[in-house]
Scaffold this motif. Sequence first.
Motif, PDB file in Angstrom:
ATOM      1  N   VAL A 188       0.819  -1.216   0.000  1.00  0.00           N
ATOM      2  CA  VAL A 188       0.000   0.000   0.000  1.00  0.00           C
ATOM      3  C   VAL A 188       0.851   1.264   0.000  1.00  0.00           C
ATOM      4  N   SER A 189       2.138   1.139  -0.269  1.00  0.00           N
ATOM      5  CA  SER A 189       2.990   2.332  -0.284  1.00  0.00           C
ATOM      6  C   SER A 189       2.534   3.384  -1.297  1.00  0.00           C
ATOM      7  N   LEU A 420      -8.357  -0.712   0.296  1.00  0.00           N
ATOM      8  CA  LEU A 420      -8.882   0.596   0.672  1.00  0.00           C
ATOM      9  C   LEU A 420      -9.595   0.551   2.016  1.00  0.00           C
ATOM     10  N   HIS A 421     -10.226  -0.600   2.319  1.00  0.00           N
ATOM     11  CA  HIS A 421     -11.003  -0.686   3.552  1.00  0.00           C
ATOM     12  C   HIS A 421     -10.138  -0.508   4.796  1.00  0.00           C
ATOM     13  N   HIS A 422      -8.847  -0.842   4.698  1.00  0.00           N
ATOM     14  CA  HIS A 422      -7.962  -0.658   5.854  1.00  0.00           C
ATOM     15  C   HIS A 422      -7.843   0.823   6.223  1.00  0.00           C
ATOM     16  N   TYR A 423      -7.936   1.680   5.240  1.00  0.00           N
ATOM     17  CA  TYR A 423      -7.846   3.116   5.482  1.00  0.00           C
ATOM     18  C   TYR A 423      -9.183   3.672   5.963  1.00  0.00           C
ATOM     19  N   LEU A 424     -10.254   3.251   5.331  1.00  0.00           N
ATOM     20  CA  LEU A 424     -11.570   3.803   5.655  1.00  0.00           C
ATOM     21  C   LEU A 424     -12.062   3.347   7.021  1.00  0.00           C
ATOM     22  N   GLY A 428     -12.040   9.239  11.153  1.00  0.00           N
ATOM     23  CA  GLY A 428     -11.666  10.496  10.531  1.00  0.00           C
ATOM     24  C   GLY A 428     -11.193  10.372   9.102  1.00  0.00           C
ATOM     25  N   MET A 429     -11.000   9.140   8.619  1.00  0.00           N
ATOM     26  CA  MET A 429     -10.525   8.938   7.253  1.00  0.00           C
ATOM     27  C   MET A 429     -11.706   8.796   6.308  1.00  0.00           C
ATOM     28  N   GLU A 430     -11.709   9.593   5.258  1.00  0.00           N
ATOM     29  CA  GLU A 430     -12.752   9.530   4.239  1.00  0.00           C
ATOM     30  C   GLU A 430     -12.113   9.343   2.871  1.00  0.00           C
ATOM     31  N   GLU A 431     -12.863   8.714   1.969  1.00  0.00           N
ATOM     32  CA  GLU A 431     -12.319   8.457   0.636  1.00  0.00           C
ATOM     33  C   GLU A 431     -12.036   9.753  -0.116  1.00  0.00           C
TER      34      GLU A 431
END
Length: 468
Positions: A188-189, A420-424, A428-431
Amino acid sequence: MTQSVVVQVGQCGNQIGCRFWDLALQEHAHHNQSGLYDDTTGTFFRNVDSVSWNGVCCGSANGRIQHLKARAVLLDMEEGVIGEFLKGPLRELFDSTQLLTGVSGAGNNWAAGHLTYGSTYKDEIVDQLRRAAEQCHCLQSFFLIHSMGGGTGSGLGTKVLRLLKDEFPEVCRIVIPVCPSVDDDVIVSPYNSMLAMRELTENADCVLLVENQALVDILNTEQACHGTQHAKGNIISAKDRLTGSEKPFDAMNDIVANMLLNLTSSARFEGSLNMDLNEIAMNLVPFPRLHYLVPSLSPVYRLAQVSHPIRRMDKLFSDVFSKGHQLIKAEPKRSLYFGCALMLRGDAQVSDLRRNIERLKPTVRFVSWNPEGWKTSLCSVPPVGLSQSLLALANTTTIKSTFMEMRERFQKLYRKKAHLHHYLEVDGMEESLFSEAVTSLDALIEEYRDQEAGAGKFMPVPDRLKVA
Protein backbone atom coordinates in the motif's frame (compact mmCIF):
# COMPACT_ATOMS: atom_id res chain seq x y z
CA MET A 1 25.15 31.60 15.93
CA THR A 2 22.06 29.90 14.54
CA GLN A 3 20.79 26.44 15.43
CA SER A 4 18.71 23.78 13.70
CA VAL A 5 16.62 20.90 15.05
CA VAL A 6 16.40 17.50 13.36
CA VAL A 7 13.08 15.64 13.67
CA GLN A 8 13.30 11.91 12.88
CA VAL A 9 10.05 10.01 12.30
CA GLY A 10 9.57 6.27 11.77
CA GLN A 11 12.06 3.50 11.12
CA CYS A 12 13.58 5.05 8.00
CA GLY A 13 13.80 8.56 9.45
CA ASN A 14 15.49 7.37 12.62
CA GLN A 15 17.96 5.12 10.85
CA ILE A 16 19.07 7.94 8.55
CA GLY A 17 19.11 10.37 11.47
CA CYS A 18 21.29 8.03 13.52
CA ARG A 19 23.82 7.85 10.70
CA PHE A 20 23.81 11.64 10.36
CA TRP A 21 24.56 12.14 14.06
CA ASP A 22 27.28 9.51 14.08
CA LEU A 23 29.02 10.93 11.01
CA ALA A 24 28.58 14.55 12.14
CA LEU A 25 30.27 13.73 15.43
CA GLN A 26 33.13 12.10 13.55
CA GLU A 27 33.56 15.24 11.46
CA HIS A 28 33.60 17.53 14.49
CA ALA A 29 35.98 15.24 16.37
CA HIS A 30 38.32 15.09 13.35
CA HIS A 31 38.39 18.83 12.71
CA ASN A 32 38.09 20.04 16.32
CA GLN A 33 41.15 18.48 17.89
CA SER A 34 40.99 20.77 20.93
CA GLY A 35 37.64 19.32 21.93
CA LEU A 36 36.27 22.78 22.71
CA TYR A 37 32.57 23.48 22.35
CA ASP A 38 32.26 26.29 19.80
CA ASP A 39 29.75 27.95 17.48
CA THR A 40 30.15 25.33 14.77
CA THR A 41 29.47 22.48 17.18
CA GLY A 42 26.54 24.40 18.66
CA THR A 43 24.61 24.43 15.39
CA PHE A 44 23.32 20.88 15.91
CA PHE A 45 24.55 20.10 19.44
CA ARG A 46 24.05 21.65 22.85
CA ASN A 47 26.51 21.38 25.71
CA VAL A 48 26.00 19.83 29.15
CA ASP A 49 28.47 18.48 31.74
CA SER A 50 29.62 14.87 31.43
CA VAL A 51 32.63 12.60 30.95
CA SER A 52 34.94 12.75 27.86
CA TRP A 53 35.05 13.26 24.03
CA ASN A 54 34.69 9.71 22.71
CA GLY A 55 33.01 11.14 19.64
CA VAL A 56 30.24 12.44 21.89
CA CYS A 57 31.95 14.42 24.63
CA CYS A 58 34.77 16.91 24.75
CA GLY A 59 37.02 18.38 27.46
CA SER A 60 37.69 22.11 27.67
CA ALA A 61 41.13 23.68 28.05
CA ASN A 62 40.52 24.60 31.70
CA GLY A 63 39.75 20.99 32.59
CA ARG A 64 35.99 21.36 32.71
CA ILE A 65 34.35 18.45 30.92
CA GLN A 66 31.66 19.12 28.36
CA HIS A 67 29.08 16.73 26.93
CA LEU A 68 27.09 17.05 23.72
CA LYS A 69 23.38 16.47 23.30
CA ALA A 70 21.85 16.41 19.82
CA ARG A 71 19.28 19.05 18.90
CA ALA A 72 16.80 16.40 17.84
CA VAL A 73 13.38 14.85 18.38
CA LEU A 74 12.99 11.11 17.73
CA LEU A 75 9.51 9.72 17.04
CA ASP A 76 8.42 6.19 16.20
CA MET A 77 5.31 4.16 16.89
CA GLU A 78 7.46 1.06 17.40
CA GLU A 79 10.27 0.73 19.93
CA GLY A 80 12.73 -1.34 17.90
CA VAL A 81 14.93 1.17 16.04
CA ILE A 82 15.13 3.82 18.76
CA GLY A 83 15.54 1.16 21.45
CA GLU A 84 18.46 -0.42 19.62
CA PHE A 85 20.06 2.95 19.02
CA LEU A 86 19.85 3.76 22.74
CA LYS A 87 21.81 0.60 23.52
CA GLY A 88 24.66 1.62 21.23
CA PRO A 89 27.74 3.86 21.62
CA LEU A 90 25.75 7.05 21.03
CA ARG A 91 23.08 6.39 23.66
CA GLU A 92 24.25 9.39 25.72
CA LEU A 93 23.49 11.72 22.83
CA PHE A 94 19.77 11.84 23.69
CA ASP A 95 17.68 11.98 26.83
CA SER A 96 14.10 10.85 27.50
CA THR A 97 12.64 14.29 26.77
CA GLN A 98 13.73 13.94 23.12
CA LEU A 99 12.12 10.53 22.50
CA LEU A 100 8.58 9.33 21.86
CA THR A 101 7.81 5.72 20.98
CA GLY A 102 4.69 3.58 20.70
CA VAL A 103 4.24 -0.16 20.78
CA SER A 104 2.10 -1.45 17.93
CA GLY A 105 3.17 0.77 15.04
CA ALA A 106 0.95 2.30 12.35
CA GLY A 107 0.55 -0.90 10.33
CA ASN A 108 1.83 0.69 7.08
CA ASN A 109 -1.29 2.85 7.11
CA TRP A 110 -1.04 6.61 6.51
CA ALA A 111 -4.43 7.15 8.13
CA ALA A 112 -3.37 5.40 11.34
CA GLY A 113 -0.16 7.40 11.54
CA HIS A 114 -1.62 10.76 10.58
CA LEU A 115 -5.09 10.66 12.12
CA THR A 116 -4.93 8.14 14.98
CA TYR A 117 -1.41 8.54 16.36
CA GLY A 118 -1.20 12.14 15.19
CA SER A 119 -4.20 13.02 17.37
CA THR A 120 -3.27 10.76 20.30
CA TYR A 121 0.28 12.08 20.65
CA LYS A 122 -0.24 15.63 19.37
CA ASP A 123 0.29 17.37 22.71
CA GLU A 124 3.37 15.32 23.57
CA ILE A 125 4.89 15.96 20.16
CA VAL A 126 4.24 19.69 20.40
CA ASP A 127 5.83 19.76 23.87
CA GLN A 128 8.95 18.04 22.56
CA LEU A 129 9.20 20.38 19.58
CA ARG A 130 8.80 23.43 21.81
CA ARG A 131 11.38 22.13 24.27
CA ALA A 132 13.88 21.56 21.47
CA ALA A 133 13.19 25.05 20.10
CA GLU A 134 13.57 26.69 23.50
CA GLN A 135 17.04 25.21 23.85
CA CYS A 136 18.11 27.16 20.74
CA HIS A 137 19.28 30.76 21.03
CA CYS A 138 18.47 31.48 17.39
CA LEU A 139 16.42 28.73 15.75
CA GLN A 140 16.91 28.83 12.00
CA SER A 141 15.37 25.66 10.61
CA PHE A 142 13.79 22.28 11.22
CA PHE A 143 14.97 19.21 9.31
CA LEU A 144 12.30 16.52 9.05
CA ILE A 145 13.41 13.04 7.93
CA HIS A 146 10.83 10.35 7.17
CA SER A 147 9.75 7.76 4.61
CA MET A 148 6.87 8.07 2.16
CA GLY A 149 5.92 4.38 2.04
CA GLY A 150 5.41 3.37 5.67
CA GLY A 151 2.52 4.26 7.94
CA THR A 152 4.44 6.08 10.67
CA GLY A 153 6.83 7.85 8.32
CA SER A 154 4.24 9.05 5.83
CA GLY A 155 1.35 9.56 8.24
CA LEU A 156 2.87 10.78 11.49
CA GLY A 157 5.73 12.40 9.59
CA THR A 158 3.41 14.68 7.64
CA LYS A 159 1.36 15.32 10.79
CA VAL A 160 4.53 16.59 12.46
CA LEU A 161 5.17 18.78 9.41
CA ARG A 162 1.75 20.36 9.83
CA LEU A 163 2.40 20.91 13.55
CA LEU A 164 5.70 22.59 12.72
CA LYS A 165 3.94 24.96 10.36
CA ASP A 166 1.29 25.78 12.96
CA GLU A 167 3.66 26.18 15.91
CA PHE A 168 6.68 27.73 14.15
CA PRO A 169 5.36 29.40 10.98
CA GLU A 170 8.42 31.63 10.61
CA VAL A 171 11.01 28.84 10.91
CA CYS A 172 12.19 27.19 7.69
CA ARG A 173 10.98 23.59 7.27
CA ILE A 174 13.34 21.43 5.19
CA VAL A 175 12.00 17.93 4.59
CA ILE A 176 13.93 14.84 3.45
CA PRO A 177 11.33 12.20 2.46
CA VAL A 178 12.43 8.81 1.12
CA CYS A 179 10.23 7.49 -1.71
CA PRO A 180 9.69 3.72 -2.00
CA SER A 181 10.91 1.79 -5.03
CA VAL A 182 8.57 0.12 -7.52
CA ASP A 183 9.11 -3.31 -5.96
CA ASP A 184 8.64 -2.04 -2.40
CA ASP A 185 7.51 -4.76 0.00
CA VAL A 186 4.75 -2.51 1.40
CA ILE A 187 1.94 -3.11 -1.07
CA VAL A 188 0.00 0.00 0.00
CA SER A 189 2.99 2.33 -0.28
CA PRO A 190 1.40 4.07 -3.34
CA TYR A 191 -1.54 5.08 -1.12
CA ASN A 192 0.77 6.35 1.63
CA SER A 193 2.96 8.27 -0.82
CA MET A 194 -0.01 9.95 -2.52
CA LEU A 195 -1.57 11.06 0.78
CA ALA A 196 1.78 12.30 2.06
CA MET A 197 2.49 14.31 -1.09
CA ARG A 198 -0.41 16.66 -0.49
CA GLU A 199 0.91 17.50 2.99
CA LEU A 200 4.43 18.05 1.67
CA THR A 201 3.16 20.39 -1.03
CA GLU A 202 1.07 22.46 1.38
CA ASN A 203 3.27 22.61 4.48
CA ALA A 204 6.99 22.37 3.58
CA ASP A 205 9.35 25.16 2.57
CA CYS A 206 11.86 22.85 0.84
CA VAL A 207 11.61 19.15 0.02
CA LEU A 208 14.74 17.19 -0.92
CA LEU A 209 13.27 14.03 -2.43
CA VAL A 210 15.26 10.80 -2.23
CA GLU A 211 14.27 7.59 -4.04
CA ASN A 212 15.20 4.14 -2.79
CA GLN A 213 15.66 2.88 -6.34
CA ALA A 214 18.17 5.63 -7.14
CA LEU A 215 20.19 4.67 -4.05
CA VAL A 216 20.11 1.00 -5.03
CA ASP A 217 21.30 1.85 -8.54
CA ILE A 218 24.18 3.93 -7.17
CA LEU A 219 25.31 1.09 -4.93
CA ASN A 220 25.03 -1.47 -7.70
CA THR A 221 27.11 0.70 -10.03
CA GLU A 222 29.82 1.28 -7.44
CA GLN A 223 29.92 -2.38 -6.49
CA ALA A 224 30.29 -3.40 -10.12
CA CYS A 225 33.09 -0.87 -10.62
CA HIS A 226 35.06 -1.35 -7.41
CA GLY A 227 34.14 -4.71 -5.89
CA THR A 228 33.33 -4.98 -2.19
CA GLN A 229 36.33 -3.38 -0.51
CA HIS A 230 35.75 -0.38 1.72
CA ALA A 231 37.76 2.76 1.33
CA LYS A 232 39.97 3.47 4.34
CA GLY A 233 39.05 6.78 5.87
CA ASN A 234 35.95 7.09 3.75
CA ILE A 235 33.19 8.73 5.77
CA ILE A 236 30.61 6.48 4.13
CA SER A 237 30.87 3.42 6.32
CA ALA A 238 28.08 1.89 8.36
CA LYS A 239 30.49 -0.13 10.48
CA ASP A 240 32.56 2.77 11.87
CA ARG A 241 31.20 2.86 15.40
CA LEU A 242 27.67 1.56 15.62
CA THR A 243 27.47 -2.20 15.71
CA GLY A 244 30.41 -3.63 13.80
CA SER A 245 28.04 -5.55 11.50
CA GLU A 246 26.21 -4.24 8.48
CA LYS A 247 22.42 -4.23 8.42
CA PRO A 248 19.84 -3.88 5.65
CA PHE A 249 19.65 -0.36 4.19
CA ASP A 250 22.83 0.77 6.02
CA ALA A 251 24.60 1.60 2.76
CA MET A 252 21.58 3.51 1.43
CA ASN A 253 21.17 5.41 4.69
CA ASP A 254 24.84 6.37 4.59
CA ILE A 255 24.41 8.10 1.22
CA VAL A 256 21.48 10.19 2.50
CA ALA A 257 23.34 10.99 5.72
CA ASN A 258 26.32 12.22 3.74
CA MET A 259 24.04 14.37 1.63
CA LEU A 260 22.86 15.97 4.90
CA LEU A 261 26.46 16.49 6.02
CA ASN A 262 27.18 18.43 2.83
CA LEU A 263 23.90 20.33 3.06
CA THR A 264 24.69 21.54 6.57
CA SER A 265 28.45 22.00 6.19
CA SER A 266 28.25 25.79 5.81
CA ALA A 267 26.23 26.01 9.02
CA ARG A 268 28.70 23.80 10.91
CA PHE A 269 32.08 24.99 9.63
CA GLU A 270 33.79 28.10 8.36
CA GLY A 271 34.20 28.93 4.72
CA SER A 272 35.00 31.77 2.36
CA LEU A 273 31.47 31.65 0.88
CA ASN A 274 29.02 30.30 3.44
CA MET A 275 25.37 29.69 2.59
CA ASP A 276 22.65 30.28 5.16
CA LEU A 277 20.16 27.42 5.29
CA ASN A 278 17.33 29.92 4.85
CA GLU A 279 18.93 31.04 1.59
CA ILE A 280 18.15 27.67 0.01
CA ALA A 281 14.42 28.31 0.00
CA MET A 282 14.82 32.03 -0.71
CA ASN A 283 16.98 31.49 -3.79
CA LEU A 284 15.71 28.20 -5.20
CA VAL A 285 11.94 28.33 -4.65
CA PRO A 286 10.34 30.97 -6.89
CA PHE A 287 6.79 29.62 -6.40
CA PRO A 288 5.53 28.35 -3.02
CA ARG A 289 4.31 24.95 -4.27
CA LEU A 290 7.29 24.26 -6.54
CA HIS A 291 9.67 23.65 -3.67
CA TYR A 292 10.89 20.14 -4.59
CA LEU A 293 14.66 19.98 -5.05
CA VAL A 294 16.72 17.26 -6.74
CA PRO A 295 19.88 16.46 -4.70
CA SER A 296 23.03 15.23 -6.46
CA LEU A 297 26.24 14.32 -4.68
CA SER A 298 29.82 13.70 -5.81
CA PRO A 299 31.56 11.58 -4.79
CA VAL A 300 28.54 9.44 -3.98
CA TYR A 301 30.13 6.03 -3.57
CA ARG A 302 29.69 3.53 -0.77
CA LEU A 303 31.74 0.55 -1.89
CA ALA A 304 35.10 1.60 -3.26
CA GLN A 305 38.67 0.55 -3.75
CA VAL A 306 40.99 0.94 -0.78
CA SER A 307 43.12 3.30 -2.87
CA HIS A 308 40.32 5.34 -4.38
CA PRO A 309 41.66 7.92 -6.85
CA ILE A 310 41.17 11.59 -6.04
CA ARG A 311 38.59 13.05 -8.37
CA ARG A 312 39.50 16.10 -10.39
CA MET A 313 37.62 19.24 -9.44
CA ASP A 314 35.91 19.54 -12.82
CA LYS A 315 34.79 15.92 -12.57
CA LEU A 316 32.85 16.72 -9.38
CA PHE A 317 30.82 19.34 -11.21
CA SER A 318 30.15 17.13 -14.20
CA ASP A 319 29.04 14.31 -11.91
CA VAL A 320 26.31 16.27 -10.14
CA PHE A 321 24.63 17.02 -13.46
CA SER A 322 24.50 13.36 -14.45
CA LYS A 323 21.82 10.76 -13.70
CA GLY A 324 24.22 8.46 -11.88
CA HIS A 325 24.74 10.91 -9.03
CA GLN A 326 21.16 12.07 -8.50
CA LEU A 327 19.31 10.75 -5.49
CA ILE A 328 16.16 10.46 -7.58
CA LYS A 329 15.77 8.72 -10.95
CA ALA A 330 15.19 11.44 -13.54
CA GLU A 331 16.73 12.92 -16.67
CA PRO A 332 18.43 16.23 -15.76
CA LYS A 333 19.43 17.22 -19.30
CA ARG A 334 15.85 17.36 -20.56
CA SER A 335 14.59 19.67 -17.88
CA LEU A 336 14.17 23.33 -17.16
CA TYR A 337 15.92 24.83 -14.13
CA PHE A 338 14.40 27.45 -11.83
CA GLY A 339 17.58 27.58 -9.77
CA CYS A 340 20.55 25.49 -8.72
CA ALA A 341 22.71 25.57 -5.60
CA LEU A 342 26.27 24.25 -5.68
CA MET A 343 27.70 23.51 -2.23
CA LEU A 344 31.42 22.76 -2.44
CA ARG A 345 33.54 21.47 0.46
CA GLY A 346 37.28 21.12 0.89
CA ASP A 347 40.43 22.41 -0.74
CA ALA A 348 38.92 24.69 -3.37
CA GLN A 349 38.62 28.31 -4.39
CA VAL A 350 35.78 30.54 -5.52
CA SER A 351 37.48 30.56 -8.92
CA ASP A 352 36.81 26.81 -9.15
CA LEU A 353 33.10 27.50 -8.77
CA ARG A 354 33.11 30.28 -11.34
CA ARG A 355 35.12 28.34 -13.89
CA ASN A 356 32.92 25.28 -13.72
CA ILE A 357 29.69 27.25 -13.83
CA GLU A 358 30.89 28.93 -17.01
CA ARG A 359 31.81 25.52 -18.42
CA LEU A 360 28.43 23.99 -17.59
CA LYS A 361 26.18 26.89 -18.54
CA PRO A 362 25.64 25.84 -22.17
CA THR A 363 24.26 22.47 -20.99
CA VAL A 364 21.97 23.73 -18.21
CA ARG A 365 18.76 25.42 -19.36
CA PHE A 366 17.37 28.02 -16.96
CA VAL A 367 14.00 29.76 -17.16
CA SER A 368 14.08 32.97 -19.16
CA TRP A 369 13.31 35.14 -16.16
CA ASN A 370 16.23 33.72 -14.13
CA PRO A 371 19.09 32.93 -16.53
CA GLU A 372 21.68 33.39 -13.76
CA GLY A 373 19.94 31.17 -11.23
CA TRP A 374 23.09 29.86 -9.55
CA LYS A 375 23.58 29.89 -5.79
CA THR A 376 26.99 28.88 -4.48
CA SER A 377 28.74 28.12 -1.21
CA LEU A 378 32.27 27.11 -0.32
CA CYS A 379 33.11 25.41 2.97
CA SER A 380 36.81 25.01 3.69
CA VAL A 381 36.37 21.85 5.80
CA PRO A 382 36.20 18.66 3.67
CA PRO A 383 34.47 15.43 4.68
CA VAL A 384 36.60 13.00 6.66
CA GLY A 385 38.73 10.97 4.27
CA LEU A 386 38.10 13.15 1.20
CA SER A 387 39.78 16.25 -0.19
CA GLN A 388 36.62 17.70 -1.77
CA SER A 389 32.94 16.97 -2.19
CA LEU A 390 30.10 18.71 -3.97
CA LEU A 391 26.36 18.77 -3.39
CA ALA A 392 23.98 20.20 -5.99
CA LEU A 393 20.38 21.10 -5.19
CA ALA A 394 18.40 21.72 -8.36
CA ASN A 395 14.87 23.06 -8.62
CA THR A 396 14.03 21.57 -11.97
CA THR A 397 11.02 20.39 -13.91
CA THR A 398 12.57 16.92 -14.24
CA ILE A 399 10.99 16.06 -10.92
CA LYS A 400 7.55 15.91 -12.50
CA SER A 401 8.46 12.49 -13.95
CA THR A 402 8.81 11.20 -10.38
CA PHE A 403 5.37 12.57 -9.55
CA MET A 404 3.83 11.07 -12.68
CA GLU A 405 5.22 7.65 -11.83
CA MET A 406 3.91 8.03 -8.29
CA ARG A 407 0.47 8.85 -9.64
CA GLU A 408 0.51 5.89 -12.02
CA ARG A 409 1.40 3.44 -9.26
CA PHE A 410 -1.38 4.87 -7.10
CA GLN A 411 -3.98 4.62 -9.85
CA LYS A 412 -3.18 0.96 -10.56
CA LEU A 413 -4.02 0.14 -6.95
CA TYR A 414 -6.87 2.59 -6.49
CA ARG A 415 -8.80 1.52 -9.60
CA LYS A 416 -9.38 -1.85 -7.95
CA LYS A 417 -10.03 -0.28 -4.54
CA ALA A 418 -7.48 -2.79 -3.26
CA HIS A 419 -6.85 -2.61 0.51
CA LEU A 420 -8.88 0.60 0.67
CA HIS A 421 -11.00 -0.69 3.55
CA HIS A 422 -7.96 -0.66 5.85
CA TYR A 423 -7.85 3.12 5.48
CA LEU A 424 -11.57 3.80 5.66
CA GLU A 425 -11.82 1.87 8.93
CA VAL A 426 -9.71 4.54 10.65
CA ASP A 427 -11.72 7.24 12.45
CA GLY A 428 -11.67 10.50 10.53
CA MET A 429 -10.53 8.94 7.25
CA GLU A 430 -12.75 9.53 4.24
CA GLU A 431 -12.32 8.46 0.64
CA SER A 432 -12.47 12.11 -0.40
CA LEU A 433 -8.97 12.54 1.05
CA PHE A 434 -7.65 10.32 -1.74
CA SER A 435 -9.42 12.44 -4.36
CA GLU A 436 -8.06 15.63 -2.85
CA ALA A 437 -4.55 14.21 -2.78
CA VAL A 438 -4.76 13.22 -6.46
CA THR A 439 -6.12 16.65 -7.38
CA SER A 440 -3.24 18.29 -5.51
CA LEU A 441 -0.63 16.19 -7.31
CA ASP A 442 -2.29 16.73 -10.70
CA ALA A 443 -2.18 20.48 -10.13
CA LEU A 444 1.49 20.27 -9.14
CA ILE A 445 2.41 18.35 -12.29
CA GLU A 446 0.45 20.84 -14.39
CA GLU A 447 2.33 23.76 -12.83
CA TYR A 448 5.63 22.22 -13.89
CA ARG A 449 4.26 21.62 -17.40
CA ASP A 450 3.08 25.22 -17.65
CA GLN A 451 6.54 26.45 -16.76
CA GLU A 452 8.10 24.25 -19.44
CA ALA A 453 5.54 25.31 -22.05
CA GLY A 454 6.19 28.98 -21.42
CA ALA A 455 9.96 28.69 -21.38
CA GLY A 456 10.53 28.82 -25.15
CA LYS A 457 13.87 27.87 -26.62
CA PHE A 458 17.28 27.87 -24.97
CA MET A 459 18.30 31.23 -23.63
CA PRO A 460 21.52 32.61 -25.12
CA VAL A 461 24.51 32.29 -22.82
CA PRO A 462 25.14 35.68 -21.11
CA ASP A 463 28.52 37.33 -21.55
CA ARG A 464 29.22 37.62 -17.84
CA LEU A 465 28.55 35.29 -14.89
CA LYS A 466 27.09 36.65 -11.71
CA VAL A 467 27.63 34.25 -8.83
CA ALA A 468 25.25 34.79 -5.90
